[in-house]
Design a protein around this motif. Structure first.
Motif, PDB file in Angstrom:
ATOM      1  N   ILE A 202       3.286   9.443  19.342  1.00  0.00           N
ATOM      2  CA  ILE A 202       1.846   9.511  19.039  1.00  0.00           C
ATOM      3  C   ILE A 202       1.592   8.522  17.910  1.00  0.00           C
ATOM      4  O   ILE A 202       2.329   8.526  16.914  1.00  0.00           O
ATOM      5  CB  ILE A 202       1.435  10.933  18.607  1.00  0.00           C
ATOM      6  N   PRO A 203       0.573   7.670  18.008  1.00  0.00           N
ATOM      7  CA  PRO A 203       0.320   6.709  16.933  1.00  0.00           C
ATOM      8  C   PRO A 203      -0.091   7.406  15.628  1.00  0.00           C
ATOM      9  O   PRO A 203      -0.858   8.360  15.644  1.00  0.00           O
ATOM     10  CB  PRO A 203      -0.815   5.840  17.483  1.00  0.00           C
ATOM     11  N   TYR A 204       0.446   6.936  14.528  1.00  0.00           N
ATOM     12  CA  TYR A 204      -0.014   7.445  13.229  1.00  0.00           C
ATOM     13  C   TYR A 204       0.047   6.312  12.217  1.00  0.00           C
ATOM     14  O   TYR A 204       0.650   5.263  12.457  1.00  0.00           O
ATOM     15  CB  TYR A 204       0.782   8.675  12.786  1.00  0.00           C
ATOM     16  N   LEU A 205      -0.612   6.525  11.092  1.00  0.00           N
ATOM     17  CA  LEU A 205      -0.764   5.483  10.087  1.00  0.00           C
ATOM     18  C   LEU A 205       0.224   5.638   8.943  1.00  0.00           C
ATOM     19  O   LEU A 205       0.563   6.753   8.547  1.00  0.00           O
ATOM     20  CB  LEU A 205      -2.196   5.484   9.554  1.00  0.00           C
ATOM     21  N   SER A 206       0.658   4.510   8.430  1.00  0.00           N
ATOM     22  CA  SER A 206       1.619   4.481   7.326  1.00  0.00           C
ATOM     23  C   SER A 206       0.906   4.482   5.980  1.00  0.00           C
ATOM     24  O   SER A 206       0.008   3.677   5.746  1.00  0.00           O
ATOM     25  CB  SER A 206       2.484   3.217   7.442  1.00  0.00           C
ATOM     26  N   ASN A 207       1.319   5.375   5.086  1.00  0.00           N
ATOM     27  CA  ASN A 207       0.800   5.362   3.714  1.00  0.00           C
ATOM     28  C   ASN A 207       1.251   4.117   2.966  1.00  0.00           C
ATOM     29  O   ASN A 207       0.570   3.654   2.054  1.00  0.00           O
ATOM     30  CB  ASN A 207       1.311   6.574   2.932  1.00  0.00           C
ATOM     31  N   SER A 209       1.956   0.858   4.202  1.00  0.00           N
ATOM     32  CA  SER A 209       1.268  -0.379   4.585  1.00  0.00           C
ATOM     33  C   SER A 209      -0.242  -0.200   4.677  1.00  0.00           C
ATOM     34  O   SER A 209      -1.003  -1.166   4.569  1.00  0.00           O
ATOM     35  CB  SER A 209       1.789  -0.870   5.934  1.00  0.00           C
ATOM     36  N   GLY A 210      -0.696   1.029   4.910  1.00  0.00           N
ATOM     37  CA  GLY A 210      -2.112   1.293   5.119  1.00  0.00           C
ATOM     38  C   GLY A 210      -2.537   1.076   6.556  1.00  0.00           C
ATOM     39  O   GLY A 210      -3.677   1.348   6.923  1.00  0.00           O
ATOM     40  N   SER A 211      -1.601   0.595   7.382  1.00  0.00           N
ATOM     41  CA  SER A 211      -1.907   0.308   8.783  1.00  0.00           C
ATOM     42  C   SER A 211      -1.032   1.160   9.706  1.00  0.00           C
ATOM     43  O   SER A 211      -0.317   2.053   9.251  1.00  0.00           O
ATOM     44  CB  SER A 211      -1.693  -1.187   9.059  1.00  0.00           C
ATOM     45  N   TRP A 212      -1.082   0.865  11.013  1.00  0.00           N
ATOM     46  CA  TRP A 212      -0.332   1.657  11.981  1.00  0.00           C
ATOM     47  C   TRP A 212       1.168   1.533  11.756  1.00  0.00           C
ATOM     48  O   TRP A 212       1.679   0.442  11.502  1.00  0.00           O
ATOM     49  CB  TRP A 212      -0.692   1.234  13.415  1.00  0.00           C
ATOM     50  N   ILE A 213       1.849   2.644  11.847  1.00  0.00           N
ATOM     51  CA  ILE A 213       3.294   2.669  11.650  1.00  0.00           C
ATOM     52  C   ILE A 213       3.984   1.875  12.752  1.00  0.00           C
ATOM     53  O   ILE A 213       3.523   1.819  13.888  1.00  0.00           O
ATOM     54  CB  ILE A 213       3.823   4.125  11.624  1.00  0.00           C
ATOM     55  N   LYS A 214       5.079   1.231  12.412  1.00  0.00           N
ATOM     56  CA  LYS A 214       5.867   0.463  13.376  1.00  0.00           C
ATOM     57  C   LYS A 214       7.207   1.157  13.604  1.00  0.00           C
ATOM     58  O   LYS A 214       7.757   1.777  12.678  1.00  0.00           O
ATOM     59  CB  LYS A 214       6.098  -0.953  12.850  1.00  0.00           C
ATOM     60  N   GLU A 216      10.128  -0.043  13.836  1.00  0.00           N
ATOM     61  CA  GLU A 216      11.206  -0.529  12.974  1.00  0.00           C
ATOM     62  C   GLU A 216      11.101   0.027  11.561  1.00  0.00           C
ATOM     63  O   GLU A 216      12.087   0.023  10.806  1.00  0.00           O
ATOM     64  CB  GLU A 216      11.228  -2.061  12.934  1.00  0.00           C
ATOM     65  N   GLU A 217       9.919   0.511  11.177  1.00  0.00           N
ATOM     66  CA  GLU A 217       9.768   1.135   9.861  1.00  0.00           C
ATOM     67  C   GLU A 217      10.321   2.554   9.865  1.00  0.00           C
ATOM     68  O   GLU A 217      11.138   2.921   9.017  1.00  0.00           O
ATOM     69  CB  GLU A 217       8.290   1.153   9.452  1.00  0.00           C
ATOM     70  N   VAL A 218       9.862   3.375  10.819  1.00  0.00           N
ATOM     71  CA  VAL A 218      10.231   4.792  10.797  1.00  0.00           C
ATOM     72  C   VAL A 218      11.716   5.026  11.061  1.00  0.00           C
ATOM     73  O   VAL A 218      12.259   6.064  10.685  1.00  0.00           O
ATOM     74  CB  VAL A 218       9.404   5.627  11.792  1.00  0.00           C
ATOM     75  N   THR A 219      12.379   4.078  11.706  1.00  0.00           N
ATOM     76  CA  THR A 219      13.798   4.251  12.008  1.00  0.00           C
ATOM     77  C   THR A 219      14.699   3.671  10.918  1.00  0.00           C
ATOM     78  O   THR A 219      15.918   3.687  11.044  1.00  0.00           O
ATOM     79  CB  THR A 219      14.139   3.593  13.359  1.00  0.00           C
ATOM     80  N   ASP A 220      14.086   3.177   9.844  1.00  0.00           N
ATOM     81  CA  ASP A 220      14.825   2.574   8.735  1.00  0.00           C
ATOM     82  C   ASP A 220      14.771   3.493   7.512  1.00  0.00           C
ATOM     83  O   ASP A 220      13.694   3.714   6.944  1.00  0.00           O
ATOM     84  CB  ASP A 220      14.196   1.213   8.398  1.00  0.00           C
ATOM     85  N   PRO A 221      15.915   4.034   7.088  1.00  0.00           N
ATOM     86  CA  PRO A 221      15.911   4.912   5.904  1.00  0.00           C
ATOM     87  C   PRO A 221      15.262   4.266   4.678  1.00  0.00           C
ATOM     88  O   PRO A 221      14.672   4.967   3.845  1.00  0.00           O
ATOM     89  CB  PRO A 221      17.404   5.173   5.663  1.00  0.00           C
ATOM     90  N   ALA A 222      15.334   2.944   4.563  1.00  0.00           N
ATOM     91  CA  ALA A 222      14.742   2.255   3.407  1.00  0.00           C
ATOM     92  C   ALA A 222      13.231   2.432   3.373  1.00  0.00           C
ATOM     93  O   ALA A 222      12.635   2.442   2.286  1.00  0.00           O
ATOM     94  CB  ALA A 222      15.098   0.764   3.439  1.00  0.00           C
ATOM     95  N   TYR A 223      12.604   2.567   4.547  1.00  0.00           N
ATOM     96  CA  TYR A 223      11.147   2.784   4.580  1.00  0.00           C
ATOM     97  C   TYR A 223      10.795   4.091   3.885  1.00  0.00           C
ATOM     98  O   TYR A 223       9.842   4.152   3.093  1.00  0.00           O
ATOM     99  CB  TYR A 223      10.631   2.817   6.025  1.00  0.00           C
ATOM    100  N   TRP A 224      11.548   5.147   4.180  1.00  0.00           N
ATOM    101  CA  TRP A 224      11.243   6.468   3.620  1.00  0.00           C
ATOM    102  C   TRP A 224      11.533   6.510   2.118  1.00  0.00           C
ATOM    103  O   TRP A 224      10.885   7.266   1.383  1.00  0.00           O
ATOM    104  CB  TRP A 224      12.013   7.540   4.379  1.00  0.00           C
ATOM    105  N   ALA A 225      12.481   5.683   1.666  1.00  0.00           N
ATOM    106  CA  ALA A 225      12.714   5.565   0.223  1.00  0.00           C
ATOM    107  C   ALA A 225      11.520   4.864  -0.435  1.00  0.00           C
ATOM    108  O   ALA A 225      11.033   5.304  -1.488  1.00  0.00           O
ATOM    109  CB  ALA A 225      14.000   4.792  -0.042  1.00  0.00           C
ATOM    110  N   ARG A 226      11.027   3.785   0.182  1.00  0.00           N
ATOM    111  CA  ARG A 226       9.841   3.090  -0.350  1.00  0.00           C
ATOM    112  C   ARG A 226       8.633   4.014  -0.362  1.00  0.00           C
ATOM    113  O   ARG A 226       7.781   3.939  -1.256  1.00  0.00           O
ATOM    114  CB  ARG A 226       9.512   1.844   0.502  1.00  0.00           C
ATOM    115  N   HIS A 227       8.549   4.895   0.602  1.00  0.00           N
ATOM    116  CA  HIS A 227       7.424   5.817   0.720  1.00  0.00           C
ATOM    117  C   HIS A 227       7.309   6.705  -0.526  1.00  0.00           C
ATOM    118  O   HIS A 227       6.192   7.024  -0.964  1.00  0.00           O
ATOM    119  CB  HIS A 227       7.603   6.670   1.977  1.00  0.00           C
TER     120      HIS A 227
END
Length: 286
Positions: A202-207, A209-214, A216-227
């Protein structure tokens, strides 16, 4: 709702079951204590290590309840911990993994030095940040949250008051989404290395980037650390959703903060509704 809605009760009970070992007690007892234990339970729930899994569980149970009623999300957006709920509903990780991640996140933050957060009724661009203060959240074009050491937040609060700006201290134990989160980022990323991530269904937005989640972002642990560290770009999230004015917003969690942001940014045409009452409201959740 817990007493009268079987789906919500079953999902919340399932969350509590998964959390029992890591928390060391039954979450349901903390959420719905006997009358004589209400004050102690409320104090406990305000501790970050418990607040985060409790918020996640309530939001996830509400989401599953709405879906069971036929209210299928066309898109989703969370606010900080709410993005984990959106990701879980979208199938990025299992409920069990999501809860384990949120518990780890809450405990790591809880062990950090205390900090403060300040809600400011100004655009983020109008605030000059000094010292180690961070822009924690950009909630709408006229409201942001600043985060950092308590002494620096107090100085900013005083400075704004002299400018007749009525800022408001948030009831938090730590300076979320600030530089004070930096010491735990590596540990949190390492904790996520064994999680099986999947692309969102289901499409959802990233806090972040402010845009739609990708994917390659959600499957990367580094993204959740940046979050954990990054500004919550909620105003950008809303702007993206408001491109379709016919959409209906439902706040899936306690209170009405996000409903308020949506109405403020979308104007009178924004159709936004809360699921649960604000703590100061005396109406029932049903």
């Amino acid at each position: 709702l817990y007493e009268n809605e079987p789906v919500l009760r079953e999902v919340l009970d399932l969350c509590a079951q998964h959390l029992r070992e890591s928390l060391g007690f039954n979450l349901i007892e903390a959420l719905y204590p006997p009358q004589e234990e209400m004050e102690a339970a409320a104090e406990k729930l305000n501790q970050t290590w418990l607040t985060q899994p409790a918020l996640f569980s309530i939001e996830y149970a509400l989401a599953r309840w709405w879906i069971s009623l036929g209210v299928e999300p066309a898109a989703m957006v969370g606010h900080s911990i709410g993005e984990y709920v959106a990701a879980c509903v979208a199938g990025v990780f299992s409920l069990e993994d999501a809860l384990a991640i949120v518990v780890a996140r809450g405990r790591l933050i809880y062990d950090l030095p205390a900090g403060s957060m300040l809600a400011v009724p100004l655009a983020a661009s109008e605030i000059e940040l000094s010292g180690t203060l961070s822009l924690a959240a950009d909630n709408n074009p006229e409201m942001c949250v600043i985060s950092g050491p308590t002494s620096e937040i107090a100085a900013l609060e005083e400075k704004l008051a002299k400018q007749s700006v009525a800022s408001r201290r948030l009831f938090t134990s730590h300076a979320f989404h600030s530089a004070m989160m930096d010491p735990i980022l590596g540990k949190f990323e390492k904790r996520l290395k064994g999680i099986a991530f999947k692309s969102p269904r289901i499409p959802y937005l990233s806090n972040v980037s402010g845009s739609w989640i990708k994917a390659e972002e959600v499957t990367d642990p580094a993204y959740w650390a940046r979050h954990i560290r990054s500004t919550v770009r909620f105003s950008d999230n809303l702007a993206e959703l408001l491109r379709k004015p016919e959409q209906i917003f439902v706040e899936v969690g306690p209170g009405n903060a996000l409903t308020t942001f949506a109405r403020q940014q979308g104007g009178r045409t924004a159709k936004a509704f809360q699921s649960l009452p604000h703590p100061r409201e005396t109406v029932s959740g049903l």
